[in-house]
Design a protein around this motif. Structure first.
Motif, short mmCIF file in Angstrom:
data_model
loop_
_atom_site.label_atom_id
_atom_site.label_comp_id
_atom_site.label_asym_id
_atom_site.label_seq_id
_atom_site.Cartn_x
_atom_site.Cartn_y
_atom_site.Cartn_z
N SER A 1 -61.28 110.37 17.45
CA SER A 1 -60.57 111.39 16.86
C SER A 1 -61.27 111.65 15.49
O SER A 1 -61.02 112.61 14.97
CB SER A 1 -59.21 110.82 16.63
OG SER A 1 -59.06 109.63 15.74
N LEU A 2 -61.91 110.84 14.92
CA LEU A 2 -62.73 111.17 13.72
C LEU A 2 -64.00 112.09 14.01
O LEU A 2 -64.30 112.96 13.26
CB LEU A 2 -63.31 109.91 12.69
CG LEU A 2 -63.97 110.15 11.52
CD1 LEU A 2 -62.99 110.96 10.52
CD2 LEU A 2 -64.43 108.91 10.98
N ASP A 3 -64.48 111.63 15.21
CA ASP A 3 -65.46 112.68 15.58
C ASP A 3 -65.18 114.05 15.92
O ASP A 3 -65.95 114.78 15.52
CB ASP A 3 -66.11 112.06 16.87
CG ASP A 3 -66.95 110.52 16.89
OD1 ASP A 3 -67.17 110.37 15.45
OD2 ASP A 3 -66.84 109.78 17.84
N CYS A 4 -63.92 114.09 16.40
CA CYS A 4 -63.34 115.42 16.46
C CYS A 4 -63.12 116.16 15.17
O CYS A 4 -63.72 117.40 14.99
CB CYS A 4 -62.43 115.43 17.45
SG CYS A 4 -61.39 117.28 17.39
N VAL A 5 -62.84 115.37 14.08
CA VAL A 5 -62.54 116.11 13.07
C VAL A 5 -63.93 116.44 12.20
O VAL A 5 -63.92 117.68 11.47
CB VAL A 5 -61.81 115.21 11.89
CG1 VAL A 5 -61.70 115.59 10.46
CG2 VAL A 5 -60.43 114.90 12.53
N LEU A 6 -64.99 115.67 12.39
CA LEU A 6 -66.30 115.88 11.88
C LEU A 6 -67.00 116.89 12.55
O LEU A 6 -68.20 117.23 12.20
CB LEU A 6 -67.08 114.58 11.77
CG LEU A 6 -66.43 113.63 10.86
CD1 LEU A 6 -67.37 112.17 10.64
CD2 LEU A 6 -66.08 114.17 9.41
N GLY A 7 -66.64 117.66 13.61
CA GLY A 7 -67.52 118.59 14.32
C GLY A 7 -68.09 117.86 15.54
O GLY A 7 -69.27 118.67 15.99
N GLY A 8 -67.76 117.00 16.13
CA GLY A 8 -68.62 116.48 17.04
C GLY A 8 -69.13 114.98 17.05
O GLY A 8 -69.37 114.27 17.93
N GLY A 9 -69.32 114.43 15.65
CA GLY A 9 -69.87 113.18 15.39
C GLY A 9 -70.45 113.16 14.07
O GLY A 9 -70.47 114.16 13.26
N LEU A 10 -71.25 112.27 13.88
CA LEU A 10 -72.18 112.02 12.65
C LEU A 10 -73.45 112.14 12.95
O LEU A 10 -73.86 111.54 13.94
CB LEU A 10 -71.85 110.54 12.17
CG LEU A 10 -72.54 110.21 10.98
CD1 LEU A 10 -72.02 111.06 9.50
CD2 LEU A 10 -72.27 108.65 10.51
N ALA A 11 -74.03 113.22 12.36
CA ALA A 11 -75.37 113.51 12.56
C ALA A 11 -76.46 112.37 11.97
O ALA A 11 -76.37 111.69 10.96
CB ALA A 11 -75.71 114.69 11.77
N VAL A 12 -77.45 112.28 13.03
CA VAL A 12 -78.46 111.46 12.70
C VAL A 12 -79.26 111.93 11.37
O VAL A 12 -79.53 112.85 11.20
CB VAL A 12 -79.49 111.01 13.71
CG1 VAL A 12 -80.65 110.16 13.43
CG2 VAL A 12 -78.54 110.67 14.98
N GLY A 13 -79.47 110.99 10.30
CA GLY A 13 -80.06 111.23 9.31
C GLY A 13 -79.16 111.59 8.09
O GLY A 13 -79.57 112.17 7.01
N THR A 14 -77.83 111.39 8.07
CA THR A 14 -76.80 111.90 7.27
C THR A 14 -76.06 110.86 6.78
O THR A 14 -76.05 109.67 7.21
CB THR A 14 -76.04 113.17 7.75
OG1 THR A 14 -75.30 112.36 8.74
CG2 THR A 14 -76.78 114.23 8.19
N VAL B 1 -72.88 105.26 29.09
CA VAL B 1 -73.34 106.40 28.90
C VAL B 1 -72.25 107.51 28.11
O VAL B 1 -72.76 108.66 27.89
CB VAL B 1 -74.01 107.26 30.10
CG1 VAL B 1 -75.21 106.50 30.55
CG2 VAL B 1 -72.66 107.51 31.28
N ARG B 2 -71.07 106.84 27.89
CA ARG B 2 -70.22 107.69 27.26
C ARG B 2 -70.45 107.76 25.59
O ARG B 2 -70.94 107.02 25.25
CB ARG B 2 -68.75 107.67 27.50
CG ARG B 2 -68.28 106.23 26.85
CD ARG B 2 -66.99 105.75 27.16
NE ARG B 2 -65.82 106.76 26.44
CZ ARG B 2 -64.90 107.55 26.98
NH1 ARG B 2 -64.67 107.56 28.15
NH2 ARG B 2 -63.93 108.37 26.23
N PHE B 3 -69.94 109.15 25.04
CA PHE B 3 -70.09 109.23 23.74
C PHE B 3 -68.68 108.62 23.09
O PHE B 3 -67.62 109.69 23.05
CB PHE B 3 -70.65 110.58 23.43
CG PHE B 3 -70.84 110.87 21.84
CD1 PHE B 3 -72.19 110.76 21.37
CD2 PHE B 3 -69.69 111.42 21.07
CE1 PHE B 3 -72.18 110.85 20.14
CE2 PHE B 3 -70.05 111.67 19.68
CZ PHE B 3 -71.35 111.28 19.34
N GLY B 4 -68.69 107.76 22.48
CA GLY B 4 -67.28 107.30 21.69
C GLY B 4 -66.64 106.38 22.61
O GLY B 4 -66.61 106.61 23.77
#
Length: 376
Positions: free
Chosen positions: A51-64, A161-164
């Motif tokens: 649910s947090l990934d959805c709020v952040l636009g899909g997930g946390l970007a690598v390098g951020t 292989v799933r994300f989240g």
């Protein structure tokens, strides 16, 4: 003959699909637990909370860097940090855990347990029941529908292989899972006892030692890319607990005009540089409600990529308000990074609240919020 763009196999219906050859070096690396963003092409990893990934636009970007403003008692902010680390264990990522209050080994022992074992067992039972049952049985249809809505999570973390993923906060991760991953620790009292006190560039000793530890791991383990990793490329997840508190040797929580007013901001500036040039992502919790100088908090926000604030109902009037009886607090998204885009990838919904059920922690839209409640 041209191959399919998706898998490279020849289509059975006679249709053809052409794909331009792209050099292997320019392709996005396939790393477990990550996926490329369809909007800005940045590699994303899960925060551990879908649910947090959805709020952040899909997930946390690598390098951020994701900065979490702690709630009043630090209960739910620490839970988000544990979700982030638990997701790294399931995906096989390397971990770096830093704290000045709690031993990193104890933090890992308290991580929530993934739900793939029980759910997979239910899915298997449902499939067997569906094969043996007759369509006329109404009870079997109800059971099948109930199991069908459960999240589908694989049995083995290595084969996931799933994300989240989903986690059970009422249970802790098994010792076998902890032993299967590589992790690094930074416990400030331990570091201060082993090494003499140092202070450079108007930065506290704790921050300096922490930066040196992160930099050493990034370089030695090959996360910066200058020294190719021996095996398949991997992600370094960095979790730092209660940065800026008095335990870190910083006085920004004690005075309006602290002695080292730029210590925390300099640390974040250097840390972001390390994150940008490496396959890593970081979550930091900060006791923002204790920082008396608001100008410092504004600079801290500007030096972070994503900023999320947690507001707990514990001890407030909303705790007894019937409008919020199903929730434990509010979540405020203060800042979302603009990555390879002119606009930020953020959900249009701002009236967000979080609830802690018996097993799950979720972020939902709260219909009972007023306009003053959704101010960010």
């Amino acid at each position: 003959m041209a191959a399919l763009a998706t898998g490279g196999a020849t289509p059975s219906d006679g249709a053809t699909s052409f794909q331009r050859k792209v050099p292997a070096s320019s392709r996005l690396a396939a790393i477990a637990g990550t996926r490329p963003s369809v909007r800005h092409g940045q590699l994303l990893l899960s925060s551990g909370l879908p649910s947090l990934d959805c709020v952040l636009g899909g997930g946390l970007a690598v390098g951020t860097l994701l900065l979490i403003e702690e709630d009043k008692y630090g209960i739910y902010s620490n839970l988000l940090l544990k979700y982030f680390l638990a997701e790294g264990i399931v995906c096989g990522h390397n971990l770096f855990v830093a704290s000045a209050k709690e031993d990193p080994a104890d933090i890992l022992k308290e991580l929530p347990a993934p739900l793939f074992d029980d759910v997979h067992k239910n899915q298997v039972e449902w499939k067997e029941t569906a094969i043996k049952s007759k369509p006329e049985s109404q009870e079997s249809m109800k059971i099948a529908w109930r199991y069908q809505n459960l999240p589908k999570i694989e049995v083995s973390p290595a084969a996931s292989v799933r994300f989240g993923h989903y986690y059970d906060v009422s249970k802790t991760v098994s010792p076998e899972l902890l032993q299967s991953i590589k992790w690094h620790r930074f416990f400030l009292p331990e570091e201060m006892s082993l090494h003499p006190e140092i202070k450079t560039c108007n930065m506290t000793c704790g921050y300096t030692k922490l930066l040196q530890s992160i930099q050493r791991i990034i370089y030695q383990e090959g996360f910066d890319g200058s020294y190719p990793q021996k095996k398949q490329k991997n992600i370094l997840r960095i979790g730092i607990q209660s940065l800026g508190s008095v335990l870190w040797g910083d006085d920004i929580c004690c005075a309006d005009n602290p002695e080292d007013i730029h210590s925390l901001t300099k640390f974040l500036y250097v840390l972001r540089g390390l994150l940008r040039m490496s396959l890593s992502a970081c979550i930091i919790t900060v006791p923002a409600h204790l920082i008396q100088n608001k100008a410092i908090m504004e600079r801290v926000t500007n030096l972070s990529d994503t900023v999320v604030g947690l507001e707990s109902f514990i001890g407030s009037e909303r705790e007894t308000n019937p409008l919020y009886k199903d929730y434990q607090g509010l979540i405020h998204v203060h800042q979302i990074p603009r990555l390879n885009s002119l606009i930020c990838d953020v959900s249009g919904t701002k009236d967000l609240a979080f609830r802690l059920k018996r097993k799950l922690f979720t972020i939902e839209t709260c219909a009972g919020l007023s306009q003053s409640d959704i101010f960010i």
